[in-house]
Write a protein that holds these residues in place. Structure first.
Motif, mmCIF file in Angstrom:
data_model
loop_
_atom_site.group_PDB
_atom_site.id
_atom_site.type_symbol
_atom_site.label_atom_id
_atom_site.label_comp_id
_atom_site.label_asym_id
_atom_site.label_seq_id
_atom_site.Cartn_x
_atom_site.Cartn_y
_atom_site.Cartn_z
ATOM 1 N N ASN A 316 0.732 -1.146 0.084
ATOM 2 C CA ASN A 316 -0.042 -0.141 -0.071
ATOM 3 C C ASN A 316 0.755 1.279 0.140
ATOM 4 O O ASN A 316 0.595 2.330 -0.739
ATOM 5 N N GLN A 317 1.925 1.048 0.680
ATOM 6 C CA GLN A 317 2.699 2.416 1.035
ATOM 7 C C GLN A 317 3.608 2.541 -0.422
ATOM 8 O O GLN A 317 3.734 3.807 -0.909
ATOM 9 N N THR A 318 4.110 1.517 -0.920
ATOM 10 C CA THR A 318 4.901 1.643 -2.306
ATOM 11 C C THR A 318 4.085 2.280 -3.356
ATOM 12 O O THR A 318 4.678 3.262 -3.913
ATOM 13 N N ARG A 319 2.819 1.895 -3.461
ATOM 14 C CA ARG A 319 1.854 2.463 -4.526
ATOM 15 C C ARG A 319 1.781 3.882 -4.492
ATOM 16 O O ARG A 319 1.604 4.729 -5.173
ATOM 17 N N ALA A 320 1.659 4.401 -3.118
ATOM 18 C CA ALA A 320 1.191 5.656 -2.760
ATOM 19 C C ALA A 320 2.469 6.523 -3.047
ATOM 20 O O ALA A 320 2.191 7.536 -3.488
ATOM 21 N N LEU A 321 3.667 6.047 -2.727
ATOM 22 C CA LEU A 321 4.818 6.892 -2.870
ATOM 23 C C LEU A 321 5.154 7.190 -4.476
ATOM 24 O O LEU A 321 6.065 7.774 -4.819
ATOM 25 N N ARG A 322 4.783 6.118 -5.398
ATOM 26 C CA ARG A 322 4.996 6.156 -6.721
ATOM 27 C C ARG A 322 4.138 7.473 -7.539
ATOM 28 O O ARG A 322 4.186 7.768 -8.592
ATOM 29 N N LEU A 323 3.172 7.918 -6.819
ATOM 30 C CA LEU A 323 2.089 8.809 -7.535
ATOM 31 C C LEU A 323 2.737 10.135 -7.964
ATOM 32 O O LEU A 323 2.702 10.610 -9.093
ATOM 33 N N GLU A 324 3.796 10.586 -7.259
ATOM 34 C CA GLU A 324 4.327 11.907 -7.579
ATOM 35 C C GLU A 324 5.644 12.167 -7.082
ATOM 36 O O GLU A 324 5.759 12.502 -5.832
#
Length: 392
Positions: A316-324
């Motif tokens: 969950n954390q990894t996909r959030a960090l990839r946003l911007e």
């Protein structure tokens, strides 16, 4: 290999992030003793755990975004210095109000774990890198209960906090050597960064999903662990603080899985890993419900529970960090603020639910909230890719 991402940095970041995060959980095995020292009712012990989480929320909102404005290395060092001072102050407190204030500052400064994770992700965007540092954070959460309980039983909880304060000051010095300089990529004013935070939730559909799903399991995680510390020291189990803290080691399976969960998310997608993790959480909670007074049953339930929580958290954390890429500290701030808001609610509700409905009431509540997170994940699973979407 990127020269700036040295093995020494990775080791330091993993240990330092875990140690910082541990400061939020050291007192959980000795909640009855701390409540007795402060002269508060044991049923209000959840306030002790919640105070550091409230501080963590404030730190996420007000301090983490500074990582997009200032050099992360300098910020992390200063946070370790203030963290050590706040822990020392908490050890000397006899006033509940001053103690809770010190705990709030501890929680705020413990957000340097987030900055270490963001710095590691800045140096290498692989999910396995985030997973390695997250493994350290997970270790801090798990080992804090055992170490805190053992030292507190042998020397008292105040002495345990003093030892921890010295360790934080040592990490501040080591950080100056181990961490590379990390100036911000853009020139954004702090006020502008804060003003942009609410808009990130409206802008990214995936961030909203991550917040809701992550909040669900961290509510459950916080509620269950606070209640478990009370449950294990009550009749008919009657464990001492050291034995209670040993239950933190039962979650080592989740710790060992954290790094591999990040790599697995790179291969099969974040939602698949999150779904598997939440299913493990449900299985663990079911076992905890069925065997409330069996040590072996509780251990198995905790192993499955932590394994599922930590695996889902990494994905969950990894996909959030990839946003911007240019707003990673801000994205972390939004994600973790909501995450710890849910955790604080879980800690606050633990004492009340346990007092009113017992251990099985805790398990039923945990099952319902986890199922809600799983339902949100399944509902969004029609988006088969990682859908880094912007809402128009």
């Amino acid at each position: 290999m990127n020269a700036r991402l040295s093995p020494f940095f990775t080791v330091f970041a993993t240990v330092a992030a875990g140690t910082a995060m541990a400061s939020n959980y050291l007192l959980q095995p000795v909640l009855p003793a701390v409540a007795d020292t402060l002269g508060i009712d044991v049923s209000s012990a959840g306030l002790i755990a919640a105070s550091t989480q409230i501080g963590y929320m404030l730190g996420i909102l007000l301090i983490v975004p500074l990582g997009d404005v200032f050099d992360k290395r300098t910020q992390i060092i200063w946070q370790f210095l203030i963290l050590g001072a706040a822990i020392w102050l908490a050890a000397l407190c006899t006033s509940p109000a001053l103690f809770f204030l010190a705990c709030i500052v501890i929680g705020m400064m413990a957000t340097n774990a987030i900055q270490l994770n963001a710095l590691g992700f800045q140096l290498s965007e692989k999910g396995s890198t985030v997973g390695t540092i997250t493994m350290g954070i997970s270790a801090g959460i798990l080992l804090a209960r055992f170490v805190g309980g053992a030292i507190a039983q042998a020397r008292g909880w105040q002495h345990m906090l003093m030892c921890t304060a010295v360790l934080m000051l040592t990490l501040a010095v080591a950080g100056g050597v181990a961490m590379p300089s990390s100036p911000p990529r853009g020139k954004t004013a702090y006020r502008q960064v804060l003003a942009s935070l609410p808009g990130l939730l409206g802008r990214y559909a995936l961030l909203r999903e991550s917040v809701m799903v992550g909040g669900a399991w961290f509510f459950v995680f916080s509620m269950l662990w606070v209640a478990l510390m009370l449950h294990l020291q009550a009749a008919p189990i009657n464990l001492d603080p050291t034995a209670t803290g040993l239950f933190g080691l039962a979650g080592l399976a989740g710790l060992l899985m954290a790094r591999y969960a990040g790599a697995l998310a790179d291969q099969i997608g974040s939602r698949a890993v999150i779904t598997l993790g939440l299913l493990l959480v449900l299985g663990g909670v079911a076992i905890l419900y069925l065997f409330p007074h069996s040590i072996s049953g509780l251990v198995i339930g905790v192993v499955l529970f932590d394994l599922g929580c930590f695996s889902a958290q990494v994905a969950n954390q990894t996909r959030a960090l990839r946003l911007e890429p240019n707003l990673r500290s801000s994205l972390f701030a939004v994600y973790m603020f909501c995450y710890y808001a849910a955790g604080a609610l879980g800690s606050l509700s633990a004492g009340y639910i346990y007092q009113q409905s017992g251990w099985r009431g805790i398990c039923i509540s945990a099952f319902i909230v986890t199922a809600m997170g799983l339902a949100i994940t399944w509902k969004n699973n029609k988006n088969t890719s990682l859908n880094i979407q912007t809402v128009k």
